[in-house]
Scaffold this active site. Structure first.
Site, mmCIF file in Angstrom:
data_model
loop_
_atom_site.group_PDB
_atom_site.id
_atom_site.type_symbol
_atom_site.label_atom_id
_atom_site.label_comp_id
_atom_site.label_asym_id
_atom_site.label_seq_id
_atom_site.Cartn_x
_atom_site.Cartn_y
_atom_site.Cartn_z
ATOM 1 N N THR A 1 0.830 -1.198 0.000
ATOM 2 C CA THR A 1 0.000 0.000 0.000
ATOM 3 C C THR A 1 0.868 1.254 0.000
ATOM 4 O O THR A 1 1.867 1.331 0.702
ATOM 5 C CB THR A 1 -0.903 -0.016 1.235
ATOM 6 O OG1 THR A 1 -1.686 -1.198 1.175
ATOM 7 C CG2 THR A 1 -1.802 1.193 1.274
ATOM 8 N N GLY B 1 -10.738 -3.704 0.603
ATOM 9 C CA GLY B 1 -10.318 -3.208 1.908
ATOM 10 C C GLY B 1 -10.739 -1.761 2.125
ATOM 11 O O GLY B 1 -11.645 -1.239 1.463
ATOM 12 N N THR C 1 -3.079 2.620 6.262
ATOM 13 C CA THR C 1 -2.646 1.313 5.766
ATOM 14 C C THR C 1 -2.746 0.321 6.913
ATOM 15 O O THR C 1 -2.469 0.657 8.058
ATOM 16 C CB THR C 1 -1.206 1.364 5.208
ATOM 17 O OG1 THR C 1 -0.843 0.051 4.776
ATOM 18 C CG2 THR C 1 -0.207 1.850 6.232
ATOM 19 N N GLY C 2 -3.179 -0.881 6.604
ATOM 20 C CA GLY C 2 -3.311 -1.881 7.660
ATOM 21 C C GLY C 2 -4.387 -2.885 7.330
ATOM 22 O O GLY C 2 -4.797 -3.014 6.170
ATOM 23 N N GLY D 1 -7.550 -3.896 6.615
ATOM 24 C CA GLY D 1 -8.636 -3.038 6.147
ATOM 25 C C GLY D 1 -9.969 -3.196 6.854
ATOM 26 O O GLY D 1 -10.674 -2.214 7.077
#
Ligand code: ASP
Length: 226
Positions: A93, A123, A144-145, A147
């Site tokens: 991402t 996501g 970011t992570g 989702g």
């Protein structure tokens, strides 16, 4: 691939989900914002707009990454998903936030999604308010992570709301959301944000997050771990 972009000056936004072979999905998200009356296009319809706007298409090979492929082989067939934050090599991402010389804020996020996510799963990245949000009065945020957690917690908009309605600073809002609220729900990841003074925040609860910032007339800063 999924991507979204939001303009903090006028609240305009564009997003695409589930697109293939478009070289720069973020340019397609921008085209949705600038050339349609809509916010969110997906799949074939989004790709049709990309062709109409003469955006560049690439074949599948262009997007192939051996590290990602090997990572996928390890977890294929299991329920395990992988974030780019929790492994040694962190391609995935990409997010950007900015304040320009006229005081306008903007945020953009683009992703191929988590490794081994379910087919057709979307996501937080293309969801305005979850993965991306910008408002000139408060902040611009790109997440970011994992989702699903970011969607359920409407993370980017939550940061904005804590500033607008509760008067928190960007730093306080980011700490509360990323290191308290998200941690309590089990949501791994982080975000980059900038407030209307141009002060950046780069906050994460994962092992690391590839990140950098640049303020006019200062040395650029890049970091990976804490
Ligand atoms: N947030 C992205 C998604 O859920 C993945 C990532 O940030 O690495 O698709």
């Amino acid at each position: 691939m999924d991507a979204s972009v939001m303009n903090g000056k006028d609240g305009m936004a564009g997003a695409v989900a589930g697109v293939r072979n478009v070289m720069n999905p973020i340019l397609l998200a921008k085209a949705v914002m600038e050339h349609t009356d809509f916010v969110f296009l997906h799949g074939n319809g989004a790709e049709e707009l990309a062709r109409a706007q003469q955006l560049t298409f690439c074949d599948d090979q262009y997007f192939f990454d051996d590290f990602r492929y090997q990572q996928w082989q390890e977890v294929k067939g299991s329920d395990t998903t992988k974030l780019d934050h929790s492994s040694e090599k962190k391609f995935g991402t990409v997010g950007a936030v900015a304040k320009d010389i006229e005081g306008n804020l903007a945020a953009a996020t683009s992703t191929g999604g988590m490794t081994n996510k379910r087919y057709a799963c979307i996501g937080d990245t293309p969801i305005i308010g979850a993965g991306t949000f910008a408002n000139n009065n408060t902040c611009a945020v790109s997440c970011t992570g994992h989702g699903e957690y970011f969607i359920r917690s409407v993370v980017a908009y939550d940061i904005h709301c804590l500033m607008e309605y509760k008067g928190l600073s960007l730093k306080e809002a980011c700490q509360l959301v990323v290191n308290d609220k998200l941690v309590k729900t089990g949501g791994e990841g982080g975000l980059i944000a900038v407030d209307s003074n141009g002060t950046p925040q780069l906050v994460f609860n994962s092992e690391g997050m590839y990140r950098g910032y640049y303020c006019y007339d200062e040395q650029p800063v890049t970091e990976i771990y804490r």
